[in-house]
Design a protein around this motif. Structure first.
Motif, short mmCIF file in Angstrom:
data_model
loop_
_atom_site.label_atom_id
_atom_site.label_comp_id
_atom_site.label_asym_id
_atom_site.label_seq_id
_atom_site.Cartn_x
_atom_site.Cartn_y
_atom_site.Cartn_z
N ALA A 1 -4.03 2.74 -10.14
CA ALA A 1 -3.58 1.64 -10.80
C ALA A 1 -2.39 2.37 -11.79
O ALA A 1 -1.26 1.26 -12.02
CB ALA A 1 -4.55 0.93 -11.82
N HIS B 1 -9.43 -0.94 -13.19
CA HIS B 1 -8.43 -0.98 -14.16
C HIS B 1 -9.24 -0.52 -15.60
O HIS B 1 -9.25 -1.14 -16.51
CB HIS B 1 -8.06 -2.39 -14.37
N ARG C 1 -4.65 -8.46 -13.36
CA ARG C 1 -4.36 -9.31 -12.31
C ARG C 1 -2.68 -9.21 -11.47
O ARG C 1 -2.75 -9.06 -10.35
CB ARG C 1 -4.43 -10.73 -12.74
N ASP D 1 -2.77 -5.92 -9.23
CA ASP D 1 -3.62 -6.15 -8.05
C ASP D 1 -2.69 -6.84 -7.18
O ASP D 1 -2.50 -6.54 -6.07
CB ASP D 1 -4.78 -7.12 -8.34
N TRP E 1 -4.83 -1.24 -0.72
CA TRP E 1 -5.17 -2.07 -1.92
C TRP E 1 -6.48 -3.00 -1.80
O TRP E 1 -7.08 -3.02 -2.64
CB TRP E 1 -3.93 -2.33 -2.77
N MET F 1 -9.73 -2.93 -3.75
CA MET F 1 -10.21 -3.79 -4.33
C MET F 1 -11.65 -4.46 -3.81
O MET F 1 -12.44 -4.72 -4.91
CB MET F 1 -9.45 -5.21 -4.30
N PHE G 1 -13.29 -5.89 -10.94
CA PHE G 1 -12.16 -5.92 -11.79
C PHE G 1 -12.83 -5.95 -13.19
O PHE G 1 -12.18 -5.36 -14.01
CB PHE G 1 -11.68 -7.47 -11.64
#
Length: 228
Positions: A99, A122, A160, A163, A174, A178, A183
């Motif tokens: 990230a 994150h 957000r 992402d 990605w 995810m 998150f």
């Protein structure tokens, strides 16, 4: 609302808003205008000016009223633990974190998360969020809610945005990442931080001691250690 608290609110709106705008919709144009290095300089300068203005206003804003007693045992212990977790996540976020800006994400769809990335994809933004929550817990005043709430908003919205931007840039890699990561921080994976718990503890003691010496407000264990 007094003028200092109003200025604090405006300062945090400027800080969060400019940060998000420069990170996402305005970034391509700014990079074309100033170049990559120049963009980082402009980005850093604007962020420093807006946040410094908010901090100055915070210092002038009234410290009350408090919504509850932030120095009571329960909120203080919860906040202290949250800051320790936040520091461990922050330290761990520099190790192989896709990230982070400029990190190579090629082949990310074949990688398995490790360390802090088992907790959240994150970790740095989650650390800022936990920092904000902990400060609201121990100082539930309008000025703290505005300052720390702005940091929380920036971290959550920024995550957000990361992402969305990385999914657009790297597509399948990605999106697969995810699906393998979360998150929100997963407490069940905190053990994955391993060595960073050991590294975070002395740093946490130092940071909370500096908080007492420079901000003149006790933090962490120093609330009680100073009384011994």
């Amino acid at each position: 609302m007094d003028s200092a608290t109003l200025l604090l609110g405006l300062g945090m709106i400027a800080f969060v808003g400019s940060h998000l705008l420069m990170s996402h919709p305005l970034r391509p144009a700014l990079v074309r205008q100033f170049g990559p290095s120049g963009f980082l300089g402009v980005y850093s300068l604007v962020s420093l000016i807006t946040f410094s203005g908010a901090v100055v206003a915070f210092g002038k804003a009234p410290s009350g009223p408090q919504l509850w007693d932030g120095q009571a045992l329960v909120p203080w212990v919860i906040a202290s633990l949250l800051t320790l977790v936040a520091l461990a996540l922050f330290l761990a976020s520099f190790a192989g974190n896709p990230a982070l800006a400029g990190t190579d994400v090629s082949g990310l769809s074949t990688r398995l998360p490790h360390g802090a990335l088992k907790v959240t994809r994150h970790p740095m933004m989650s650390a800022f969020t936990l920092w904000g929550v902990s400060h609201i817990l121990v100082a539930p005043s309008p000025r703290s809610i505005i300052l720390a709430g702005g940091v929380i908003a920036l971290a959550v919205i920024g995550s957000r945005g990361q992402d969305a931007k990385k999914a657009a840039l790297y597509g399948r890699d990605w999106r697969a990442w995810m699906k393998r990561t979360t998150f929100l921080p997963n407490p069940a994976a905190f053990a994955s931080l391993g060595f960073y718990w050991v590294a975070a503890l002395p740093v946490w003691m130092l940071v909370t001691w500096l908080h007492l010496k420079f901000a003149l407000v006790p933090a962490g264990l120093w609330l009680w250690l100073e009384q011994l």
